[in-house]
Design a protein around this motif. Structure first.
Motif, PDB file in Angstrom:
ATOM      1  N   MET A   1      45.875  39.602  52.834  1.00 13.95           N
ATOM      2  CA  MET A   1      45.418  40.691  51.965  1.00 13.95           C
ATOM      3  C   MET A   1      45.774  40.337  50.526  1.00 13.95           C
ATOM      4  O   MET A   1      46.906  39.935  50.243  1.00 13.95           O
ATOM      5  CB  MET A   1      46.095  42.003  52.355  1.00 13.95           C
ATOM      6  N   ALA A   2      44.812  40.474  49.615  1.00 19.11           N
ATOM      7  CA  ALA A   2      45.066  40.178  48.212  1.00 19.11           C
ATOM      8  C   ALA A   2      44.420  41.227  47.339  1.00 19.11           C
ATOM      9  O   ALA A   2      43.309  41.688  47.621  1.00 19.11           O
ATOM     10  CB  ALA A   2      44.534  38.801  47.847  1.00 19.11           C
ATOM     11  N   GLU A   3      45.112  41.595  46.299  1.00 20.79           N
ATOM     12  CA  GLU A   3      44.543  42.436  45.250  1.00 20.79           C
ATOM     13  C   GLU A   3      44.120  41.509  44.124  1.00 20.79           C
ATOM     14  O   GLU A   3      44.947  40.844  43.507  1.00 20.79           O
ATOM     15  CB  GLU A   3      45.564  43.451  44.750  1.00 20.79           C
ATOM     16  N   VAL A   4      42.818  41.435  43.895  1.00 21.10           N
ATOM     17  CA  VAL A   4      42.263  40.440  42.987  1.00 21.10           C
ATOM     18  C   VAL A   4      41.684  41.130  41.762  1.00 21.10           C
ATOM     19  O   VAL A   4      40.851  42.043  41.882  1.00 21.10           O
ATOM     20  CB  VAL A   4      41.160  39.618  43.682  1.00 21.10           C
ATOM     21  N   THR A   5      42.125  40.701  40.596  1.00 24.29           N
ATOM     22  CA  THR A   5      41.544  41.172  39.347  1.00 24.29           C
ATOM     23  C   THR A   5      40.448  40.203  38.930  1.00 24.29           C
ATOM     24  O   THR A   5      40.690  38.994  38.792  1.00 24.29           O
ATOM     25  CB  THR A   5      42.604  41.254  38.247  1.00 24.29           C
ATOM     26  N   VAL A   6      39.234  40.730  38.758  1.00 24.21           N
ATOM     27  CA  VAL A   6      38.078  39.901  38.415  1.00 24.21           C
ATOM     28  C   VAL A   6      37.776  40.091  36.936  1.00 24.21           C
ATOM     29  O   VAL A   6      37.559  41.218  36.475  1.00 24.21           O
ATOM     30  CB  VAL A   6      36.850  40.282  39.263  1.00 24.21           C
ATOM     31  N   ALA A   7      37.780  38.985  36.202  1.00 24.02           N
ATOM     32  CA  ALA A   7      37.518  39.044  34.763  1.00 24.02           C
ATOM     33  C   ALA A   7      36.232  38.306  34.433  1.00 24.02           C
ATOM     34  O   ALA A   7      35.800  37.399  35.162  1.00 24.02           O
ATOM     35  CB  ALA A   7      38.681  38.429  33.987  1.00 24.02           C
ATOM     36  N   GLY A   8      35.615  38.695  33.316  1.00 24.21           N
ATOM     37  CA  GLY A   8      34.421  38.021  32.841  1.00 24.21           C
ATOM     38  C   GLY A   8      34.759  36.791  32.034  1.00 24.21           C
ATOM     39  O   GLY A   8      35.926  36.400  31.916  1.00 24.21           O
ATOM     40  N   PRO A   9      33.754  36.162  31.443  1.00 18.49           N
ATOM     41  CA  PRO A   9      33.980  34.919  30.677  1.00 18.49           C
ATOM     42  C   PRO A   9      34.982  35.074  29.542  1.00 18.49           C
ATOM     43  O   PRO A   9      35.682  34.129  29.197  1.00 18.49           O
ATOM     44  CB  PRO A   9      32.585  34.579  30.149  1.00 18.49           C
ATOM     45  N   ASP A  10      35.066  36.285  28.941  1.00 13.54           N
ATOM     46  CA  ASP A  10      35.988  36.480  27.820  1.00 13.54           C
ATOM     47  C   ASP A  10      37.376  36.910  28.280  1.00 13.54           C
ATOM     48  O   ASP A  10      38.245  37.195  27.455  1.00 13.54           O
ATOM     49  CB  ASP A  10      35.421  37.508  26.834  1.00 13.54           C
ATOM     50  N   GLY A  11      37.591  36.972  29.588  1.00 14.93           N
ATOM     51  CA  GLY A  11      38.897  37.344  30.111  1.00 14.93           C
ATOM     52  C   GLY A  11      39.091  38.826  30.311  1.00 14.93           C
ATOM     53  O   GLY A  11      40.144  39.267  30.786  1.00 14.93           O
ATOM     54  N   THR A  12      38.075  39.653  29.969  1.00 15.75           N
ATOM     55  CA  THR A  12      38.182  41.095  30.133  1.00 15.75           C
ATOM     56  C   THR A  12      37.881  41.486  31.574  1.00 15.75           C
ATOM     57  O   THR A  12      36.870  41.058  32.138  1.00 15.75           O
ATOM     58  CB  THR A  12      37.177  41.811  29.210  1.00 15.75           C
ATOM     59  N   PRO A  13      38.770  42.284  32.210  1.00 20.27           N
ATOM     60  CA  PRO A  13      38.501  42.720  33.591  1.00 20.27           C
ATOM     61  C   PRO A  13      37.167  43.439  33.699  1.00 20.27           C
ATOM     62  O   PRO A  13      36.798  44.244  32.836  1.00 20.27           O
ATOM     63  CB  PRO A  13      39.673  43.662  33.880  1.00 20.27           C
ATOM     64  N   LEU A  14      36.453  43.126  34.765  1.00 17.82           N
ATOM     65  CA  LEU A  14      35.141  43.718  34.985  1.00 17.82           C
ATOM     66  C   LEU A  14      35.317  45.000  35.801  1.00 17.82           C
ATOM     67  O   LEU A  14      35.414  44.978  37.032  1.00 17.82           O
ATOM     68  CB  LEU A  14      34.238  42.732  35.728  1.00 17.82           C
ATOM     69  N   ALA A  15      35.332  46.127  35.126  1.00 12.08           N
ATOM     70  CA  ALA A  15      35.512  47.416  35.797  1.00 12.08           C
ATOM     71  C   ALA A  15      34.190  47.909  36.369  1.00 12.08           C
ATOM     72  O   ALA A  15      33.122  47.723  35.777  1.00 12.08           O
ATOM     73  CB  ALA A  15      36.070  48.438  34.808  1.00 12.08           C
ATOM     74  N   GLY A  16      34.273  48.559  37.544  1.00 14.39           N
ATOM     75  CA  GLY A  16      33.104  49.154  38.153  1.00 14.39           C
ATOM     76  C   GLY A  16      31.949  48.187  38.355  1.00 14.39           C
ATOM     77  O   GLY A  16      30.795  48.526  38.106  1.00 14.39           O
ATOM     78  N   THR A  17      32.250  46.995  38.799  1.00 14.50           N
ATOM     79  CA  THR A  17      31.238  45.940  38.923  1.00 14.50           C
ATOM     80  C   THR A  17      31.177  45.444  40.362  1.00 14.50           C
ATOM     81  O   THR A  17      32.203  45.238  41.007  1.00 14.50           O
ATOM     82  CB  THR A  17      31.589  44.755  38.000  1.00 14.50           C
ATOM     83  N   ASP A  18      29.981  45.240  40.873  1.00 19.92           N
ATOM     84  CA  ASP A  18      29.811  44.652  42.202  1.00 19.92           C
ATOM     85  C   ASP A  18      30.069  43.146  42.123  1.00 19.92           C
ATOM     86  O   ASP A  18      29.539  42.462  41.236  1.00 19.92           O
ATOM     87  CB  ASP A  18      28.404  44.889  42.735  1.00 19.92           C
ATOM     88  N   VAL A  19      30.888  42.648  43.042  1.00 15.98           N
ATOM     89  CA  VAL A  19      31.126  41.211  43.146  1.00 15.98           C
ATOM     90  C   VAL A  19      30.992  40.822  44.621  1.00 15.98           C
ATOM     91  O   VAL A  19      31.179  41.646  45.517  1.00 15.98           O
ATOM     92  CB  VAL A  19      32.525  40.804  42.624  1.00 15.98           C
ATOM     93  N   VAL A  20      30.640  39.568  44.857  1.00 10.01           N
ATOM     94  CA  VAL A  20      30.495  39.057  46.219  1.00 10.01           C
ATOM     95  C   VAL A  20      31.672  38.131  46.514  1.00 10.01           C
ATOM     96  O   VAL A  20      31.926  37.181  45.762  1.00 10.01           O
ATOM     97  CB  VAL A  20      29.167  38.313  46.409  1.00 10.01           C
ATOM     98  N   VAL A  21      32.367  38.425  47.587  1.00  8.59           N
ATOM     99  CA  VAL A  21      33.493  37.605  48.020  1.00  8.59           C
ATOM    100  C   VAL A  21      33.100  36.914  49.328  1.00  8.59           C
ATOM    101  O   VAL A  21      32.685  37.581  50.284  1.00  8.59           O
ATOM    102  CB  VAL A  21      34.763  38.445  48.229  1.00  8.59           C
TER     103      VAL A  21
END
Length: 402
Positions: free
Chosen positions: A1-21
């Motif tokens: 189990m991991a809590e993963v923070t996903v950031a965009g190219p500029d390093g800003t966390p992507l809030a409320g965004t769909d991502v595929v794992v």
């Protein structure tokens, strides 16, 4: 189990965004011998349709390949080792993301006839040179080796004449093992070296303890489980695991076999002594094999010491002793055991591409088996690598670089 923070190219966390794992590789090694694909990898298949399908099924299930380095067949003529074709096969697997292991550097069986009747000091010199040559030639492609195979029986082996048994008798088991490990490690300091044996008695434990007391580092312990006389069962398997896990050395189940036909009689001591004209797979045996393969793999995966599970032959063609131990029939069609194992490795134990939505801090929770993952946006584009490398909770950050 991991809590993963996903950031965009500029390093800003992507809030409320769909991502595929999606999982890309297991941390545990699910392996098989690659002997059957040597010719295919070298572009000289005698049965292309069979070999193409065989290769696809192999690659769909396994991520670790064992390639043959039996001295007698690798170098049948002195000075003419089959380096080029074996290296081509190793690269074929490596190019497809498969970790490759060489088997073995020292063994008393399948020995070259030209080594017989040499003085023992010359036998030792040639054996040391052989280790250095092959470990050096394959470094970077093969960095994992069964350094020595079946050393428990090596000095007292009588089934066939060879030059290594007398050498092991003279040097003793521990010093013969030291020779294998020292030469391999001196040639490739980063290599992973195994002590491998079929003897699950206390004799193997005593040998391991003697080797460790002598200051020889064992990177991995190899345990063989050719179950031609019947499945060990969960209790026996776990007892064996507990006995050998106490050394705190990761365990590789290097040679597992379960039959889909008649079992070998219990009175046979040396499995090589059982020679029959025909040993067919049967419908009843295939159902039994599927059940036992699932039980065996579940048991091994449940134990934290087990790092690799290696099955000894995908297909019945060319199976050791002609046994019906493959996961594919002689015509290449999958037995129930293949489908059952695949449903575990690429189903129950696999994190298929899944869309998750990040929270206000750009975080998602990934619940899956240990291994490598990829995080991306649903429409493709930049992707980031993620590794779950330990049990329990962990935190990680990934950046979808532009």
């Amino acid at each position: 189990m991991a809590e993963v923070t996903v950031a965009g190219p500029d390093g800003t966390p992507l809030a409320g965004t769909d991502v595929v794992v999606a999982q890309t590789r297991h941390a545990v090694g699910f392996g098989c011998i690659g002997f059957e694909l040597m010719d295919h990898a070298n572009g000289r298949s005698s049965d292309p349709p069979y070999d193409n399908d065989f290769a696809d099924r192999w690659l769909d299930l396994f991520n670790v390949a064992t390639l043959p380095f039996y001295w007698g067949t690798f170098e049948p003529t002195q000075g003419a080792p089959r380096t080029a074709e074996t290296l081509a096969a190793a690269r074929w697997f490596a190019d497809r993301g498969v970790t490759v292991k060489g088997h073995p550097l020292v063994w008393h069986t399948v020995q070259p006839r030209w080594l017989l009747d040499r003085p023992l000091d010359e036998v030792e010199r040639l054996q040391r040179e052989r280790i250095r040559r092959d470990v050096g030639d394959f470094a970077g492609v093969i960095d994992t080796w069964d350094a020595i195979n079946e050393a428990v029986i090596m000095p007292v082996f009588t089934a066939e004449e060879n030059a290594i048994t007398p050498l092991a008798r003279l040097k003793g088991r521990v010093e013969t093992i030291r020779m294998a490990f020292d030469e391999a490690r001196a040639t490739n300091p980063g290599a992973t070296l195994l002590l491998n044996d079929f003897d699950m008695s206390t004799a193997y434990e005593c040998l391991i303890e003697a080797v460790l007391e002598a200051g020889i580092r064992i990177d991995r312990l190899g345990l063989q489980s050719h179950m031609h006389q019947g499945y060990w069962g969960e209790e026996k398997t776990l007892r064996i695991l507990e006995r050998f896990a106490r050394y705190n050395i990761p365990i590789h189940f290097t040679e597992s076999t379960l039959l889909s036909g008649e079992l070998m009689p219990d009175h046979v001591v040396d499995l090589n002594d059982w020679q029959v004209e025909s040993w067919p797979s049967t419908p009843e045996g295939e159902e039994r094999q599927a059940d036992e393969v699932e039980r065996h793999y579940r048991t091994l995966l449940s134990h934290p010491a087990v790092e690799v599970i290696n099955y000894w032959g995908l297909g019945d063609r060319g199976m050791w002793l002609g046994a019906p131990g493959g996961l594919l029939r002689g015509d290449g069609s999958p037995k129930p055991a293949y489908e059952r194992l695949r449903s575990l490795v690429k189903g129950e134990w696999w994190h298929a591409p899944t869309t998750l939505r990040t929270d206000d801090a750009g975080r998602v929770r990934v619940d899956g088996f240990l291994g490598d993952y990829q995080v991306s946006l649903p429409d493709g584009g930049p992707a980031a690598a993620l590794r779950l490398d330990r049990a329990g909770e962990q935190t990680a950050q990934v950046r979808l670089a532009g």
